[in-house]
Design a protein around this motif. Structure first.
Motif, PDB file in Angstrom:
ATOM      1  N   LYS A 194       6.207 -10.522  -4.973  1.00 48.96           N
ATOM      2  CA  LYS A 194       5.863 -11.648  -5.565  1.00 48.96           C
ATOM      3  C   LYS A 194       5.402 -13.019  -4.829  1.00 48.96           C
ATOM      4  CE  LYS A 194      10.084 -10.195  -8.266  1.00 48.96           C
ATOM      5  NZ  LYS A 194      11.466 -10.698  -8.314  1.00 48.96           N
ATOM      6  N   ALA A 195       4.573 -13.732  -5.327  1.00 52.34           N
ATOM      7  CA  ALA A 195       4.167 -14.745  -4.683  1.00 52.34           C
ATOM      8  C   ALA A 195       5.260 -15.831  -4.488  1.00 52.34           C
ATOM      9  CB  ALA A 195       2.986 -15.548  -5.478  1.00 52.34           C
ATOM     10  N   LYS A 196       5.228 -16.454  -3.128  1.00 54.15           N
ATOM     11  CA  LYS A 196       6.187 -17.401  -2.657  1.00 54.15           C
ATOM     12  C   LYS A 196       7.829 -17.009  -3.037  1.00 54.15           C
ATOM     13  CE  LYS A 196       3.543 -21.275  -1.546  1.00 54.15           C
ATOM     14  NZ  LYS A 196       3.691 -21.411  -0.139  1.00 54.15           N
ATOM     15  N   ASP A 197       8.166 -15.891  -2.969  1.00 58.19           N
ATOM     16  CA  ASP A 197       9.232 -15.365  -3.313  1.00 58.19           C
ATOM     17  C   ASP A 197       9.869 -14.309  -2.638  1.00 58.19           C
ATOM     18  OD1 ASP A 197      11.592 -15.221  -4.953  1.00 58.19           O
ATOM     19  OD2 ASP A 197      10.492 -14.687  -6.747  1.00 58.19           O
ATOM     20  N   THR A 198      11.089 -13.869  -2.779  1.00 60.26           N
ATOM     21  CA  THR A 198      11.535 -12.594  -2.012  1.00 60.26           C
ATOM     22  C   THR A 198      11.593 -11.534  -3.062  1.00 60.26           C
ATOM     23  OG1 THR A 198      12.742 -13.903  -0.482  1.00 60.26           O
ATOM     24  CG2 THR A 198      13.475 -11.647  -0.867  1.00 60.26           C
ATOM     25  N   THR A 199      11.170 -10.172  -2.691  1.00 59.71           N
ATOM     26  CA  THR A 199      11.155  -9.176  -3.549  1.00 59.71           C
ATOM     27  C   THR A 199      11.929  -8.053  -2.848  1.00 59.71           C
ATOM     28  OG1 THR A 199       8.926  -9.504  -4.119  1.00 59.71           O
ATOM     29  CG2 THR A 199       9.758  -7.301  -4.718  1.00 59.71           C
ATOM     30  N   MET A 200      13.167  -7.399  -3.725  1.00 59.63           N
ATOM     31  CA  MET A 200      13.691  -6.273  -3.257  1.00 59.63           C
ATOM     32  C   MET A 200      13.126  -4.977  -3.722  1.00 59.63           C
ATOM     33  SD  MET A 200      16.279  -7.734  -2.008  1.00 59.63           S
ATOM     34  CE  MET A 200      17.395  -6.428  -1.705  1.00 59.63           C
ATOM     35  N   VAL A 201      12.859  -4.108  -2.455  1.00 57.22           N
ATOM     36  CA  VAL A 201      12.071  -3.038  -2.644  1.00 57.22           C
ATOM     37  C   VAL A 201      13.061  -1.737  -2.379  1.00 57.22           C
ATOM     38  CG1 VAL A 201      10.338  -1.513  -1.787  1.00 57.22           C
ATOM     39  CG2 VAL A 201       9.966  -3.945  -1.741  1.00 57.22           C
ATOM     40  N   ASP A 202      13.164  -0.606  -3.198  1.00 54.71           N
ATOM     41  CA  ASP A 202      14.002   0.139  -3.191  1.00 54.71           C
ATOM     42  C   ASP A 202      13.264   1.434  -2.299  1.00 54.71           C
ATOM     43  OD1 ASP A 202      15.645  -1.021  -4.762  1.00 54.71           O
ATOM     44  OD2 ASP A 202      15.429   0.112  -6.533  1.00 54.71           O
ATOM     45  N   CYS A 231       0.818  -1.270   0.024  1.00 57.03           N
ATOM     46  CA  CYS A 231      -0.180  -0.051   0.038  1.00 57.03           C
ATOM     47  C   CYS A 231       0.880   1.356  -0.040  1.00 57.03           C
ATOM     48  CB  CYS A 231      -0.955   0.018   1.207  1.00 57.03           C
ATOM     49  SG  CYS A 231      -2.092  -1.594   1.205  1.00 57.03           S
ATOM     50  N   GLU A 232       1.815   1.189   0.830  1.00 56.94           N
ATOM     51  CA  GLU A 232       2.739   2.432   0.989  1.00 56.94           C
ATOM     52  C   GLU A 232       3.776   2.139   1.840  1.00 56.94           C
ATOM     53  OE1 GLU A 232       0.564   5.813   2.520  1.00 56.94           O
ATOM     54  OE2 GLU A 232       0.895   5.300   4.312  1.00 56.94           O
ATOM     55  N   ILE A 233       5.098   3.158   1.812  1.00 53.71           N
ATOM     56  CA  ILE A 233       6.207   2.934   2.602  1.00 53.71           C
ATOM     57  C   ILE A 233       6.428   4.231   3.186  1.00 53.71           C
ATOM     58  CG2 ILE A 233       8.740   2.451   2.798  1.00 53.71           C
ATOM     59  CD1 ILE A 233       8.271   0.592  -0.043  1.00 53.71           C
ATOM     60  N   ILE A 284       1.329  -3.486   3.883  1.00 50.65           N
ATOM     61  CA  ILE A 284       1.005  -4.180   2.903  1.00 50.65           C
ATOM     62  C   ILE A 284      -0.568  -4.722   3.237  1.00 50.65           C
ATOM     63  CG2 ILE A 284       3.260  -5.105   2.494  1.00 50.65           C
ATOM     64  CD1 ILE A 284       2.640  -7.656   4.121  1.00 50.65           C
ATOM     65  N   ASP A 285      -1.180  -5.138   2.248  1.00 49.45           N
ATOM     66  CA  ASP A 285      -2.756  -5.760   2.157  1.00 49.45           C
ATOM     67  C   ASP A 285      -2.564  -7.067   2.281  1.00 49.45           C
ATOM     68  OD1 ASP A 285      -5.321  -5.841   2.365  1.00 49.45           O
ATOM     69  OD2 ASP A 285      -5.495  -4.965   0.152  1.00 49.45           O
ATOM     70  N   VAL A 286      -2.716  -7.871   3.296  1.00 49.06           N
ATOM     71  CA  VAL A 286      -2.505  -9.293   3.435  1.00 49.06           C
ATOM     72  C   VAL A 286      -4.037  -9.615   3.195  1.00 49.06           C
ATOM     73  CG1 VAL A 286      -1.907 -11.010   4.813  1.00 49.06           C
ATOM     74  CG2 VAL A 286      -0.509  -9.083   4.659  1.00 49.06           C
ATOM     75  N   PRO A 287      -4.441 -10.876   2.492  1.00 47.78           N
ATOM     76  CA  PRO A 287      -5.583 -11.152   2.542  1.00 47.78           C
ATOM     77  C   PRO A 287      -6.209 -11.613   3.757  1.00 47.78           C
ATOM     78  CG  PRO A 287      -4.276 -12.162   0.571  1.00 47.78           C
ATOM     79  CD  PRO A 287      -3.451 -11.288   1.358  1.00 47.78           C
ATOM     80  N   ILE A 318       6.090   6.651   0.403  1.00 51.26           N
ATOM     81  CA  ILE A 318       6.064   6.222  -0.991  1.00 51.26           C
ATOM     82  C   ILE A 318       4.755   5.730  -1.335  1.00 51.26           C
ATOM     83  CG2 ILE A 318       7.276   4.677  -2.896  1.00 51.26           C
ATOM     84  CD1 ILE A 318       9.795   5.212  -0.928  1.00 51.26           C
ATOM     85  N   PRO A 319       3.980   6.300  -2.068  1.00 50.30           N
ATOM     86  CA  PRO A 319       2.621   5.565  -2.146  1.00 50.30           C
ATOM     87  C   PRO A 319       2.519   4.474  -3.352  1.00 50.30           C
ATOM     88  CG  PRO A 319       2.527   7.653  -3.172  1.00 50.30           C
ATOM     89  CD  PRO A 319       3.982   7.395  -2.625  1.00 50.30           C
ATOM     90  N   ASP A 320       1.803   3.333  -2.994  1.00 51.64           N
ATOM     91  CA  ASP A 320       1.747   2.315  -4.172  1.00 51.64           C
ATOM     92  C   ASP A 320       3.028   1.811  -4.674  1.00 51.64           C
ATOM     93  OD1 ASP A 320       0.469   0.434  -5.606  1.00 51.64           O
ATOM     94  OD2 ASP A 320      -0.354   2.065  -7.106  1.00 51.64           O
ATOM     95  N   PRO A 321       4.164   1.571  -4.030  1.00 54.47           N
ATOM     96  CA  PRO A 321       5.328   0.988  -4.870  1.00 54.47           C
ATOM     97  C   PRO A 321       5.363  -0.247  -5.412  1.00 54.47           C
ATOM     98  CG  PRO A 321       5.414   0.594  -2.281  1.00 54.47           C
ATOM     99  CD  PRO A 321       4.264   1.240  -2.789  1.00 54.47           C
TER     100      PRO A 321
END
Length: 152
Positions: free
Chosen positions: A83-91, A58-60, A124-127, A76-79
């Motif tokens: 990824k599903a079942k993975d690791t994502t790098m966020v700047d 959602c935001e950082i 984050i928006d968790v189901p 930082i809105p909507d960055p």
């Protein structure tokens, strides 16, 4: 009736607490570039998503502190999404105005680095659970570039 609702809430809380949640860590904070008005640092955040579906970020929110005072903050809105079942790098880029860096000249002048504390809230928006905030905090030092290294 209220006892039944309390029991239902407790049951759901217990079940949700056993569910795997995304995990995050700050992997790096480093100098990125000098622009006309500020110095930009780049922090890298590694986020592991245990779910089989992508999760939207959602935001950082971030706060960058040095010498026990906040020198930069922002949202930082909507960055993007994880990824599903993975690791994502966020700047997470952090821009510090020159005027603030000059006020830190005593700390910078001694060893040409900035001692910092970076606080990040990754929302984050968790189901099923809704929005959750993953709090992160990192302390360290960032070396500033020399004039010769910027123009080399």
């Amino acid at each position: 009736m209220s006892q039944l609702l309390d029991k239902a809430k407790n049951y759901v809380s217990e079940k949700i607490s056993d569910v795997a949640k995304p995990e995050a860590s700050v992997t790096n904070v480093d100098f990125k570039r000098v622009s006309g008005n500020n110095v930009e640092f780049l922090s890298m955040v590694s986020v592991r998503n245990p779910y089989s579906t992508p999760i939207p970020i959602c935001e950082i929110r971030y706060s960058f502190k040095s010498a026990d005072r906040e020198i930069a903050s922002g949202t930082i809105p909507d960055p993007g999404s994880l990824k599903a079942k993975d690791t994502t790098m966020v700047d997470v880029p952090v821009k510090v105005p020159y005027s603030i860096l000059m006020s830190l000249a005593k700390d910078i002048g001694a060893d040409w680095d900035i001692d910092y504390q970076l606080d990040i809230g990754l929302i984050i928006d968790v189901p099923v659970m809704g929005n959750i905030t993953i709090p992160l905090s990192q302390k360290g030092e960032v070396k500033l570039p020399t004039l010769s290294s910027m123009f080399a």
